[in-house]
Design a protein around this motif. Structure first.
Motif, short mmCIF file in Angstrom:
data_model
loop_
_atom_site.label_atom_id
_atom_site.label_comp_id
_atom_site.label_asym_id
_atom_site.label_seq_id
_atom_site.Cartn_x
_atom_site.Cartn_y
_atom_site.Cartn_z
N GLY A 43 3.38 -5.77 -2.28
CA GLY A 43 1.95 -5.84 -2.55
C GLY A 43 1.29 -4.50 -2.84
N THR A 44 2.06 -3.40 -2.75
CA THR A 44 1.47 -2.08 -3.01
C THR A 44 1.58 -1.68 -4.48
OG1 THR A 44 3.55 -0.89 -2.60
CG2 THR A 44 2.11 -1.30 -0.69
N GLY A 45 2.47 -2.33 -5.22
CA GLY A 45 2.75 -1.89 -6.58
C GLY A 45 3.75 -0.76 -6.63
N LEU A 46 4.25 -0.34 -5.46
CA LEU A 46 5.24 0.73 -5.37
C LEU A 46 6.62 0.15 -5.08
CD1 LEU A 46 3.16 3.15 -3.11
CD2 LEU A 46 3.69 3.53 -5.53
N HIS A 47 7.64 0.88 -5.49
CA HIS A 47 9.02 0.50 -5.21
C HIS A 47 9.73 1.67 -4.55
CE1 HIS A 47 8.37 -3.04 -7.72
NE2 HIS A 47 7.81 -2.22 -8.60
N LEU A 48 10.87 1.40 -3.93
CA LEU A 48 11.58 2.48 -3.24
C LEU A 48 11.92 3.63 -4.19
CD1 LEU A 48 14.01 0.55 -0.85
CD2 LEU A 48 11.94 1.83 -0.26
N ASP A 49 12.26 3.31 -5.44
CA ASP A 49 12.57 4.37 -6.40
C ASP A 49 11.37 5.28 -6.64
OD1 ASP A 49 15.11 3.42 -6.65
OD2 ASP A 49 14.81 2.44 -8.59
N ASP A 50 10.16 4.72 -6.55
CA ASP A 50 8.96 5.53 -6.74
C ASP A 50 8.81 6.59 -5.66
OD1 ASP A 50 8.16 3.99 -8.95
OD2 ASP A 50 7.14 2.54 -7.65
N ALA A 62 -5.60 2.73 -0.33
CA ALA A 62 -5.33 1.30 -0.17
C ALA A 62 -3.84 1.02 -0.12
CB ALA A 62 -5.98 0.52 -1.30
N GLN A 63 -3.06 1.73 -0.95
CA GLN A 63 -1.61 1.53 -0.93
C GLN A 63 -1.02 1.98 0.41
OE1 GLN A 63 -0.81 3.81 -4.55
NE2 GLN A 63 -0.04 1.94 -5.54
N GLU A 64 -1.45 3.15 0.90
CA GLU A 64 -0.91 3.62 2.17
C GLU A 64 -1.31 2.71 3.32
OE1 GLU A 64 -0.61 7.63 4.95
OE2 GLU A 64 -1.39 7.78 2.90
N LEU A 65 -2.55 2.24 3.31
CA LEU A 65 -3.00 1.35 4.38
C LEU A 65 -2.22 0.04 4.37
CD1 LEU A 65 -6.86 1.86 4.46
CD2 LEU A 65 -5.20 2.53 6.20
N ARG A 66 -1.84 -0.44 3.21
CA ARG A 66 -1.03 -1.66 3.15
C ARG A 66 0.33 -1.42 3.81
NH1 ARG A 66 -1.16 -6.55 0.29
NH2 ARG A 66 -3.05 -5.92 -0.82
N VAL A 67 0.90 -0.25 3.60
CA VAL A 67 2.16 0.09 4.26
C VAL A 67 1.97 0.18 5.77
CG1 VAL A 67 3.99 1.82 4.47
CG2 VAL A 67 3.05 1.27 2.21
N VAL A 68 0.86 0.82 6.19
CA VAL A 68 0.56 0.91 7.62
C VAL A 68 0.43 -0.49 8.22
CG1 VAL A 68 -1.13 1.64 9.34
CG2 VAL A 68 -0.53 3.17 7.44
N ARG A 69 -0.27 -1.38 7.53
CA ARG A 69 -0.44 -2.76 8.04
C ARG A 69 0.90 -3.45 8.20
NH1 ARG A 69 -5.14 -2.73 4.50
NH2 ARG A 69 -7.00 -2.83 5.84
N ALA A 70 1.76 -3.29 7.20
CA ALA A 70 3.07 -3.94 7.26
C ALA A 70 3.90 -3.39 8.41
CB ALA A 70 3.80 -3.74 5.93
N ASP A 145 -8.21 -3.47 11.72
CA ASP A 145 -6.87 -3.98 12.00
C ASP A 145 -5.82 -2.89 12.16
OD1 ASP A 145 -7.16 -3.47 9.26
OD2 ASP A 145 -5.51 -4.82 8.75
N VAL A 146 -6.07 -1.69 11.60
CA VAL A 146 -5.10 -0.60 11.72
C VAL A 146 -5.67 0.59 12.49
CG1 VAL A 146 -3.85 -1.21 9.62
CG2 VAL A 146 -5.82 0.33 9.47
N ARG A 147 -6.88 0.46 12.97
CA ARG A 147 -7.57 1.60 13.58
C ARG A 147 -6.84 2.15 14.80
NH1 ARG A 147 -13.50 0.21 14.96
NH2 ARG A 147 -13.48 -0.12 12.70
N ALA A 148 -6.52 1.30 15.75
CA ALA A 148 -5.89 1.76 16.99
C ALA A 148 -4.52 2.38 16.69
CB ALA A 148 -5.75 0.61 17.99
#
Length: 344
Positions: A43-50, A62-70, A145-148
């Motif tokens: 859902g980030t639009g990023l891949h491991l190769d990136d 937004a991309q980093e926060l999605r990773v943090v959420r996951a 949701d990611v604050r703490a």
């Protein structure tokens, strides 16, 4: 109550383009925990190769926060564990400025002035309160949701790095809450010398930090997010509908919002291609490879574009600037950060 160091001008908030190394660190933690790092990128639009060698330099908040959420979804109590895994070498130019500081006071000063060069999301304020140094780490503006998780991570990282710089640590006491954290240590520790203190090297590191901070603090608003996403998708031509979708917009809406800001998608795509192309050509890459990386179907398209940008063929970029052209021309705008991977 007085500040231990000059209060910086209002810094950019957390919702700005960020170093991709922050995401790389989260993926390393996921691997260490036996998790699939690719799953964190869904859902980030990023891949491991990136995010491998030669990969992207920046991501959106937004991309980093999605990773943090996951990551938080899988290991909800790992915020402090992630924070403890950082060391001073994790932070590039800021880390070098910390390592070459002469005293703990210098560390407190450079940390407060350039905290936005770290991977932290919290806002830092350092004050001298009676006989204690008190660092307030505020995460109240972060998504709930990611604050703490992020407060625990960032506060623990600050204490871990601070204690690593001084033999035996500074005796810091850390209190972590769901919205903010407070770190305290005796003011007498401010005079303690650091083994790696070096005035000349510290001055050089601060100069780099100043340049990077000025660049990052100007990187606000929708156009900069678009530049980052264009850079990530450049090899595929960075189609506008794809970038718009990554921002949760239609291409029509994105076009209208960019126009209201005095720019266009085409102009931003040209800026990114020109800046990154200059970096790649100076690095000595063949024209055909540079054209492919910039999303051109054939090298002739790059040759045509390069003549339009500079009045010269791409090969001339390897021989230095044309007469009257400063070597940094085309490199000064904020989108340049989307170029070759480079630690902050």
């Amino acid at each position: 109550m007085s500040s231990t160091s000059p209060s910086p001008d209002r810094l950019a908030g957390w919702d700005v383009p960020r170093s991709a190394d922050g995401v790389r660190h989260l993926l390393r933690h996921a691997r260490a925990r036996g998790l699939d790092p690719a799953a964190l990128l869904v859902g980030t639009g990023l891949h491991l190769d990136d995010l491998g060698p030669g990969g992207v330099r920046e991501v959106t908040a937004a991309q980093e926060l999605r990773v943090v959420r996951a990551l938080r979804h899988r290991v909800p109590d790992d915020g402090a564990v992630v924070g403890a895994s950082y060391d001073v070498g994790s932070f590039g130019a800021l880390g070098f400025a910390l390592m070459t500081s002469r005293t703990v006071l210098d560390v407190a000063d450079v940390t407060q002035r350039f905290f936005d060069l770290s991977y932290a999301f919290v806002v830092l304020r350092v004050e001298l309160v009676d006989d204690e140094v008190v660092a307030f780490l505020d995460g109240s503006s972060l998504p709930r949701d990611v604050r703490a998780f992020l407060v625990a991570r960032d506060a623990t990282a600050v204490r871990t790095v601070l204690d690593s710089l001084v033999p035996g640590g500074v005796g810091a006491h850390l209190e972590v809450g769901p919205d903010r954290a407070v770190l305290r240590f005796a003011a007498t520790e401010l005079d303690r010398p650091l083994a790696g203190g070096d005035a000349r090297r510290r001055e050089l590191a601060e100069a780099v930090c100043r340049d990077l901070a000025a660049d990052r603090r100007s990187a606000t608003g929708l156009p900069q997010e678009v530049r980052v996403l264009i850079t990530q998708r450049l090899a595929d031509g960075a189609p506008m509908p794809v970038v718009a979708a990554a921002l949760g917009r239609t291409d029509r809406t994105l076009r209208r919002q960019l126009a209201a800001g005095g720019t266009s998608y085409r102009a931003l795509l040209e800026e990114v291609r020109r800046s990154l192309g200059a970096d790649l050509l100076r690095a000595g890459l063949p024209v055909a490879e540079v054209a492919a990386r910039l999303g051109y179907a054939e090298p002739a398209a790059l040759v045509h574009a390069h003549r339009r940008w500079t009045g010269r063929p791409p090969g001339a970029a390897r021989r230095g600037p044309a007469p009257g052209v400063h070597p940094a021309d085309g490199d000064a705008s904020p989108h340049r950060r989307g170029g070759l991977p480079q630690r902050p």
